[in-house]
Structures are given as C-alpha cells and as structure tokens.
Design a protein around this motif. Structure first.
Motif, PDB file in Angstrom:
ATOM      1  N   GLY A 130     -11.214   2.763  10.538  1.00 47.72           N
ATOM      2  CA  GLY A 130     -11.249   2.394  11.952  1.00 47.72           C
ATOM      3  C   GLY A 130      -9.905   2.532  12.644  1.00 47.72           C
ATOM      4  N   GLY A 131      -8.932   3.097  11.962  1.00 45.52           N
ATOM      5  CA  GLY A 131      -7.635   3.324  12.577  1.00 45.52           C
ATOM      6  C   GLY A 131      -6.713   2.129  12.554  1.00 45.52           C
ATOM      7  N   LEU A 132      -6.986   1.134  11.689  1.00 46.97           N
ATOM      8  CA  LEU A 132      -6.162  -0.066  11.648  1.00 46.97           C
ATOM      9  C   LEU A 132      -5.127  -0.024  10.524  1.00 46.97           C
ATOM     10  CD1 LEU A 132      -8.778  -2.836  12.482  1.00 46.97           C
ATOM     11  CD2 LEU A 132      -6.941  -1.969  13.915  1.00 46.97           C
ATOM     12  N   GLY A 133      -4.887   1.140   9.966  1.00 41.75           N
ATOM     13  CA  GLY A 133      -3.785   1.266   9.016  1.00 41.75           C
ATOM     14  C   GLY A 133      -2.481   1.502   9.765  1.00 41.75           C
ATOM     15  N   PHE A 134      -1.420   1.816   9.028  1.00 43.91           N
ATOM     16  CA  PHE A 134      -0.154   2.149   9.672  1.00 43.91           C
ATOM     17  C   PHE A 134      -0.338   3.373  10.549  1.00 43.91           C
ATOM     18  CE2 PHE A 134       2.057   0.234   5.771  1.00 43.91           C
ATOM     19  CZ  PHE A 134       2.204  -0.990   6.415  1.00 43.91           C
ATOM     20  N   LEU A 183      12.716  -4.740   5.804  1.00 48.52           N
ATOM     21  CA  LEU A 183      11.621  -5.589   5.327  1.00 48.52           C
ATOM     22  C   LEU A 183      10.994  -6.396   6.458  1.00 48.52           C
ATOM     23  CD1 LEU A 183      13.124  -6.780   1.938  1.00 48.52           C
ATOM     24  CD2 LEU A 183      11.017  -5.480   2.241  1.00 48.52           C
ATOM     25  N   VAL A 184      11.788  -6.808   7.436  1.00 49.03           N
ATOM     26  CA  VAL A 184      11.238  -7.530   8.584  1.00 49.03           C
ATOM     27  C   VAL A 184      10.262  -6.639   9.346  1.00 49.03           C
ATOM     28  CG1 VAL A 184      11.796  -8.521  10.831  1.00 49.03           C
ATOM     29  CG2 VAL A 184      13.152  -9.142   8.838  1.00 49.03           C
ATOM     30  N   VAL A 185      10.646  -5.388   9.569  1.00 45.37           N
ATOM     31  CA  VAL A 185       9.761  -4.446  10.271  1.00 45.37           C
ATOM     32  C   VAL A 185       8.483  -4.227   9.470  1.00 45.37           C
ATOM     33  CG1 VAL A 185       9.519  -2.071  11.086  1.00 45.37           C
ATOM     34  CG2 VAL A 185      11.657  -3.302  11.463  1.00 45.37           C
ATOM     35  N   ARG A 186       8.609  -4.046   8.145  1.00 44.98           N
ATOM     36  CA  ARG A 186       7.423  -3.841   7.312  1.00 44.98           C
ATOM     37  C   ARG A 186       6.527  -5.076   7.318  1.00 44.98           C
ATOM     38  NH1 ARG A 186       5.601  -0.364   3.232  1.00 44.98           N
ATOM     39  NH2 ARG A 186       7.498   0.868   3.443  1.00 44.98           N
ATOM     40  N   LEU A 187       7.123  -6.253   7.305  1.00 42.09           N
ATOM     41  CA  LEU A 187       6.338  -7.486   7.332  1.00 42.09           C
ATOM     42  C   LEU A 187       5.518  -7.585   8.608  1.00 42.09           C
ATOM     43  CD1 LEU A 187       5.586 -10.274   6.214  1.00 42.09           C
ATOM     44  CD2 LEU A 187       7.686 -11.168   7.238  1.00 42.09           C
ATOM     45  N   THR A 190       2.744  -4.877   8.483  1.00 40.49           N
ATOM     46  CA  THR A 190       1.738  -5.216   7.477  1.00 40.49           C
ATOM     47  C   THR A 190       0.862  -6.366   7.952  1.00 40.49           C
ATOM     48  OG1 THR A 190       3.197  -4.475   5.688  1.00 40.49           O
ATOM     49  CG2 THR A 190       1.392  -5.942   5.080  1.00 40.49           C
ATOM     50  N   TYR A 191       1.472  -7.359   8.586  1.00 42.07           N
ATOM     51  CA  TYR A 191       0.690  -8.486   9.100  1.00 42.07           C
ATOM     52  C   TYR A 191      -0.281  -8.027  10.181  1.00 42.07           C
ATOM     53  CZ  TYR A 191      -0.598 -12.871  11.271  1.00 42.07           C
ATOM     54  OH  TYR A 191      -1.316 -13.910  11.790  1.00 42.07           O
ATOM     55  N   TYR A 204      -2.939 -12.731   1.152  1.00 41.82           N
ATOM     56  CA  TYR A 204      -1.869 -13.729   1.249  1.00 41.82           C
ATOM     57  C   TYR A 204      -0.759 -13.488   0.233  1.00 41.82           C
ATOM     58  CZ  TYR A 204      -3.155 -16.509  -2.906  1.00 41.82           C
ATOM     59  OH  TYR A 204      -3.384 -16.948  -4.205  1.00 41.82           O
ATOM     60  N   VAL A 205      -1.093 -12.940  -0.932  1.00 41.57           N
ATOM     61  CA  VAL A 205      -0.069 -12.678  -1.946  1.00 41.57           C
ATOM     62  C   VAL A 205       0.890 -11.593  -1.454  1.00 41.57           C
ATOM     63  CG1 VAL A 205       0.334 -11.832  -4.288  1.00 41.57           C
ATOM     64  CG2 VAL A 205      -1.532 -13.419  -3.849  1.00 41.57           C
ATOM     65  N   GLU A 206       0.349 -10.551  -0.831  1.00 43.82           N
ATOM     66  CA  GLU A 206       1.185  -9.467  -0.322  1.00 43.82           C
ATOM     67  C   GLU A 206       2.139  -9.961   0.752  1.00 43.82           C
ATOM     68  OE1 GLU A 206       0.644  -4.926   1.341  1.00 43.82           O
ATOM     69  OE2 GLU A 206      -0.862  -6.420   1.916  1.00 43.82           O
ATOM     70  N   LEU A 207       1.646 -10.777   1.676  1.00 44.69           N
ATOM     71  CA  LEU A 207       2.511 -11.287   2.738  1.00 44.69           C
ATOM     72  C   LEU A 207       3.600 -12.191   2.179  1.00 44.69           C
ATOM     73  CD1 LEU A 207       0.065 -12.080   5.697  1.00 44.69           C
ATOM     74  CD2 LEU A 207       1.539 -10.102   5.363  1.00 44.69           C
ATOM     75  N   LEU A 208       3.229 -13.035   1.210  1.00 48.68           N
ATOM     76  CA  LEU A 208       4.239 -13.900   0.590  1.00 48.68           C
ATOM     77  C   LEU A 208       5.295 -13.075  -0.139  1.00 48.68           C
ATOM     78  CD1 LEU A 208       2.118 -16.871  -0.845  1.00 48.68           C
ATOM     79  CD2 LEU A 208       3.740 -16.931   1.067  1.00 48.68           C
TER      80      LEU A 208
END
Length: 294
Positions: A130-134, A183-187, A190-191, A204-208
């Motif tokens: 649906g186009g919701l990836g990066f 890492l801030v930009v990737r976070l 990713t969120y 939740y594990v990936e975000l942590l």
C-alpha cells in the motif's frame, strides 16, 4: 574473569534468550492468514517478562563499572588498547553499519532482489504493497546518513589503537554525533511505518532497539566531550545488544535494518569492552609501579 565483565556477559546471554523467545513468538504467536497476534501466547508473555527482568539485571550489573567524577573519561584515550583482537569487535560493527547504508542505497535504487527486502509477516507485506514502506527519498536519506555514521566511526576507532611510543590520534569530537543524528532520523521514519500496524507486539522490540541504540551512541559521543559516564553508557550499550538480538529474529522488511541492528549492537558492545579493558590495564600499570615501592 573480572566482575566488570558481568555486564557484557549478562547482555550476551540475555540477548540470546530474547532472540530465541522472539523466534518462538513469531512462529507461534500470530495467525497465519491475517498476521494478527494470538492472545495469551506463552512466548510473547515470556519475552516481555524476560526484557523487564533483564532491564533490572543490567541496571544492577552496570553498577560494577567504574563511577567517574567530572571531568569524565576521554574518547579515544580512555578506550585505547594495544590488543588488535579487541578492536575487531567494534570494527566489525562499523563495517556492518557501512553495509547497512549501502543496502539502503541499493534498495532505494531497486538493485536488490525482492526476496531480500520482503517480510515474513502478512501485515508488513500489505503495508508495503500500500505504499507505507520507506519512500524512495526517505530510504536514500537513510542510506546516506548511515554510511556517513559508519565513516565517522572509523577515525574514532583508529584513535583507540594504542601504539607504543606513538601519540594518541583524536578525531574531531563533533563527528561522534553523526551516528546519533542518523539513528534519530531512522527512528522517526520507522515509527511512521510501524505506527499504522494494529499489532504493537509486532514492532515494539524494533522501536526499543532503535531508541536504546540512539541513547547508546549519544552516551558514547559524550566521552568525546569529556562528559561521559561509563555506567550509563554500559547500561544503554548492553540493553541495545539484547533488543537488537531480539529484533534480528523478526526478519525485518529491510535488509538494511537487519545489518543496522547487528552493526549497532557490535559497535556499542565493542566500545564498552574497550572501556573496561582500558580500566583494567590502567589498574594493572598502577599496581606495577606502586608495588616495588611498598
């Protein structure tokens, strides 16, 4: 073995256990057709309990590390070693970070086959379809930033290689902030993708892992400004290893993310081992000098 190695040892064992439980959860905790979580899954509950228990254990074992007053240890002087083998751990981590950045650039240019960027979760497949990836621009930005972060860490590691009779080479302090920014930009990106997922247990594990990696590299950068605290850095580095190990079991939708988790965990743990080894070497040298006089 010195008691100060209890923290990295606890993190390594805890990371292995978290990875196993996450794998078990991924194979038994989700419906095959929809990808939605199965309520009351044993592995999911056990993983949550394990992570909480490990957080307490890591906080306790971090107290075995030295406590510094102002000004704190200096990077790279107080991370330096003559042991080339010890430098291999963070160096491997930095190489994996570089590969992560290159992978992001290759994926954004559609140079990788679909099988390397697909996800085993049905929900993630739907989201990406649906186009919701990066986005193309977003993934290119991540690739450039991650590659820059890896490049910035090479001169820092070079300064950690102690040569007999030679001066310590200190890289500019500001470059240690580049991995934090990346890492801030990737976070954030990713969120943006994960937040639309109805299953919190799936991401939740990936975000942590990203949060603690960001904090770990931030605490590492503080040593370059002589404001670091070994206990705080040790806790975040150890927690990153545990969470990154669990994230590797997820089979992320992006190969670059898998390389990032592995590289980030190895890099942070490598610098922690360098700090502990340097402290032990300093104590041994002091004992050698003081001993005959007594």
């Amino acid at each position: 073995m010195d008691k100060r190695y209890a923290l990295p040892l606890t993190a390594a064992l805890g990371g292995a256990a978290a990875c196993v439980l996450r794998l078990l959860q991924n194979h038994t905790g989700y419906e095959a057709d929809t990808g939605l979580p199965i309520p009351g899954n044993f592995a999911a509950l056990a993983l949550a309990v394990l992570l909480i228990g490990l957080a307490a254990a890591l906080a306790l074992t971090a107290q075995l590390l030295p406590a510094e007053e102002e000004p704190g240890p200096i990077l790279p002087r107080d991370f330096s070693t003559e042991n080339a083998g010890l430098l291999t751990i963070p160096m491997c981590g930095v190489f994996l970070l570089a590969l992560s950045g290159l992978s992001d650039l290759a994926e954004s240019a559609s140079l990788l086959p679909e099988g390397l960027v697909s996800s085993r979760h049905v929900i993630y497949s739907i989201l990406r379809a649906g186009g919701l990836g990066f986005s193309l621009r977003g993934q290119t930005l991540l690739g450039v930033l991650t590659l820059a972060a890896a490049v910035s860490l090479f001169p820092v590691l070079a300064g950690c290689r102690r040569r007999e009779g030679g001066p310590t080479r200190k890289a500019p302090s500001v470059i240690t902030l580049i991995p934090v920014a990346a890492l801030v930009v990737r976070l954030v990106l990713t969120y943006r993708i994960d937040s639309v997922n109805p299953s919190l247990t799936m991401y939740y594990v990936e975000l942590l892992a990203l949060v603690f990696m960001t904090l770990g590299f931030y605490r590492l950068s503080s040593f370059a400004f002589q404001a670091g605290r070994t206990r705080r850095f040790g806790f975040y580095a150890a927690a990153s290893l545990v969470l990154c190990a669990a994230s590797l079991a997820d089979g992320s939708a992006y190969l670059s993310s898998l390389l990032l988790y592995a590289g980030g965990a190895l890099t942070l743990m490598g610098f922690l081992l360098l700090r502990v080894a340097n402290e032990l070497e300093a104590e041994k040298d002091d004992g050698t000098i003081i001993g005959p006089a007594g």
